[in-house]
Design an enzyme around this catalytic site. Structure first.
Site, PDB file in Angstrom:
ATOM      1  N   ASN A 163      47.474 152.307   1.707  1.00 21.49           N
ATOM      2  CA  ASN A 163      46.593 151.928   2.622  1.00 21.49           C
ATOM      3  C   ASN A 163      45.567 151.310   1.941  1.00 21.49           C
ATOM      4  OD1 ASN A 163      44.352 153.511   1.552  1.00 21.49           O
ATOM      5  ND2 ASN A 163      45.060 155.439   2.902  1.00 21.49           N
ATOM      6  N   GLU A 173      43.409 152.651  -0.808  1.00 23.51           N
ATOM      7  CA  GLU A 173      44.349 153.216  -1.927  1.00 23.51           C
ATOM      8  C   GLU A 173      44.622 151.975  -2.883  1.00 23.51           C
ATOM      9  OE1 GLU A 173      46.561 157.084   0.277  1.00 23.51           O
ATOM     10  OE2 GLU A 173      47.231 155.120   0.210  1.00 23.51           O
ATOM     11  N   ASP A 229      51.958 158.855   8.076  1.00 26.91           N
ATOM     12  CA  ASP A 229      52.985 159.329   8.016  1.00 26.91           C
ATOM     13  C   ASP A 229      54.278 158.634   8.891  1.00 26.91           C
ATOM     14  OD1 ASP A 229      51.883 161.037   6.481  1.00 26.91           O
ATOM     15  OD2 ASP A 229      51.403 162.542   7.957  1.00 26.91           O
TER      16      ASP A 229
END
Length: 470
Positions: free
Chosen positions: A194, A197, A263
């Protein structure tokens, strides 16, 4: 939509959602008193990725580490309920199954989270045993996912050996990274950080499309991956692949909860790449799936039927009866009140809207059973419907008050009502309860049946008669 085999390796978790009512503050301390209503258990972490793949129709295998404890047994049960039945777990008495328990109010507000994280050192010490389970499985997979939540399962050794095996066998490997040092994911097919990150990995802020694109290129070159996909929430996604950068805008939806959206992206990417789709098309399909996921409260498993509809430009609210049943069962487990109404809805007008909005106010989730074209003809004659069922379904799905639309062929919706088990059954018009189809089914279960008054002078038949006389 997909049937290919996919292996997920990573940190598996048990997610518990404890629901309750908050009506007072404790006299013992300034904390809310929660009166328990129920508990919902779902797979978390790599388990949620596996559940997402199962929801898409993939033949998924899940590998990870769990303890020989009650939570591990419960995790197996909830995975099976989500269609994840191929498990390659290493179960050990010295381990503790990772568990997250969330305490939520009846307004779905999270009050507290209790984490049982296990022991990272003990997890890491079993990496060879995990590899012994996993490596022989790779050759039979269409894709592999490394779901790294930094709980100790994906050690640098596990990552390198799995990625290396995938690379040698030509199996796409999708990585969801949580480590600050991305070098352990080198040579994966695609890494999906993301924005936060990615900023941590690159060492600077990425405030706009241009800087995010450059960072994606740099990370891809540095790691020697085929692609780098940076997910950016409401800003969509940025993909670097084959020397090109593509910005994929987010799907515009009412956002209910972003939990688990990453996810969903990873699961759909793996399913798509494993079925031979190009990376850019795979990202766009994953983006559509993320848009569906965030429109639901809690962690939501996107089903194949609704993703296929969304990818074809149709509303994901339009479901077949089996997909709708799964959606409603999940909503009911979360304590949500299901309302059902039905009709032909030919020439949608203000009277219909008033009835639908009134029905939605009686619960949390409004399901509309829509008479098919053949059903309408049987009820109204060969000249009806004026508008075909696909267009009528799309119009209903476009209303904010409508959550699910299901088309049925029968004269009455009784079979749907028996399947969906709504808490409230609503019909517009001057009906008595005994005249409403399915009322006896709802009342036997302790539900409520409501007849809402029509708007005077507004009906499809009246509108058509006035037009014919004009």
């Amino acid at each position: 939509m997909f049937q290919n085999p996919v292996l997920v390796v990573g940190d598996v978790m048990l997610d518990r959602h404890v629901h309750g009512q908050v009506r007072r503050i404790s006299p013992e301390a300034p904390v809310p008193v929660v009166s328990l209503l129920g508990e919902v258990q779902t797979p978390g972490g790599a388990g949620n990725v596996a559940a997402g793949l199962a929801g898409l129709g993939c033949r998924v295998t899940l590998a990870g580490l769990i303890g020989a404890d009650a939570e591990g047994a419960q995790l197996r049960q909830v995975l099976a309920s989500k269609g994840v039945e191929r498990l390659a777990f290493v179960e050990h008495p010295d381990l503790t199954t990772v568990t997250k328990t969330r305490i939520l109010s009846d307004t779905h507000q999270q009050l507290l989270r209790l984490d049982r994280d296990g022991d990272r050192g003990r997890f890491a010490a079993l990496d060879q045993l995990l590899l012994d389970h996993v490596l022989p499985l790779i050759d039979d997979q269409s894709a592999v996912v490394l779901a790294d939540y930094e709980k100790g399962v994906i050690t640098p050794r596990v990552a390198r050996e799995i990625i290396g095996r995938c690379r040698r066998r030509g199996v796409p490997c999708v990585v969801d990274p949580k480590k600050a040092d991305f070098s352990v994911y080198a040579e994966a097919t695609v890494v999906t950080p993301n924005l936060m990150e990615a900023e941590r990995a690159i060492g600077r802020a990425l405030p706009d499309d241009e800087t995010v694109g450059r960072a994606a290129d740099q990370l891809r070159d540095r790691l020697r991956t085929d692609a780098m996909l940076i997910t950016r929430g409401p800003e969509g996604m940025t993909l670097s692949a084959a020397g090109d950068v593509h910005h994929v805008p987010s799907q515009t939806r009412d956002v209910a909860d972003v939990t688990g959206a990453g996810d969903t992206v990873v699961a759909v990417l793996a399913a798509c790449l494993g079925s031979g789709r190009p990376i850019l098309e795979s990202c766009r399909i994953a983006n559509a799936a993320a848009g569906i996921a965030v429109s639901h409260p809690g962690t939501y498993v996107v089903q194949a039927a609704e993703l296929e509809a969304a990818w074809q430009g149709l509303s994901p609210k339009i479901l077949n009866r089996n997909a709708a049943q799964r959606r409603l069962a999940e909503a009911r487990r979360r304590g949500r009140k299901v309302v059902f109404t039905n009709g032909c809805f030919d020439l949608l007008h203000a009277g219909h809207l008033a009835c639908l909005e009134g029905a939605k106010r009686l619960g949390d989730l409004l399901v509309v059973g829509l008479n098919s074209d053949s059903s309408v003809q049987g009820l109204k004659g060969d000249a009806r419907p004026v508008i075909g069922q696909s267009n009528r379904a799309s119009l209903l799905a476009g209303l904010a008050c409508v959550d699910v639309v299901v088309v049925f062929d029968e004269e009455t919706p009784v079979s749907l009502i028996e399947l969906f088990e709504p808490d409230v059954l609503v019909k517009g018009g001057d009906y008595t309860v005994d005249q409403i189809a399915g009322a006896d089914v709802v009342l036997r279960r302790g539900g409520q049946v409501v007849a809402l008054p029509l708007v005077p002078g507004l009906s499809t038949t009246a509108i058509l008669d006035r037009k014919a006389r004009a």
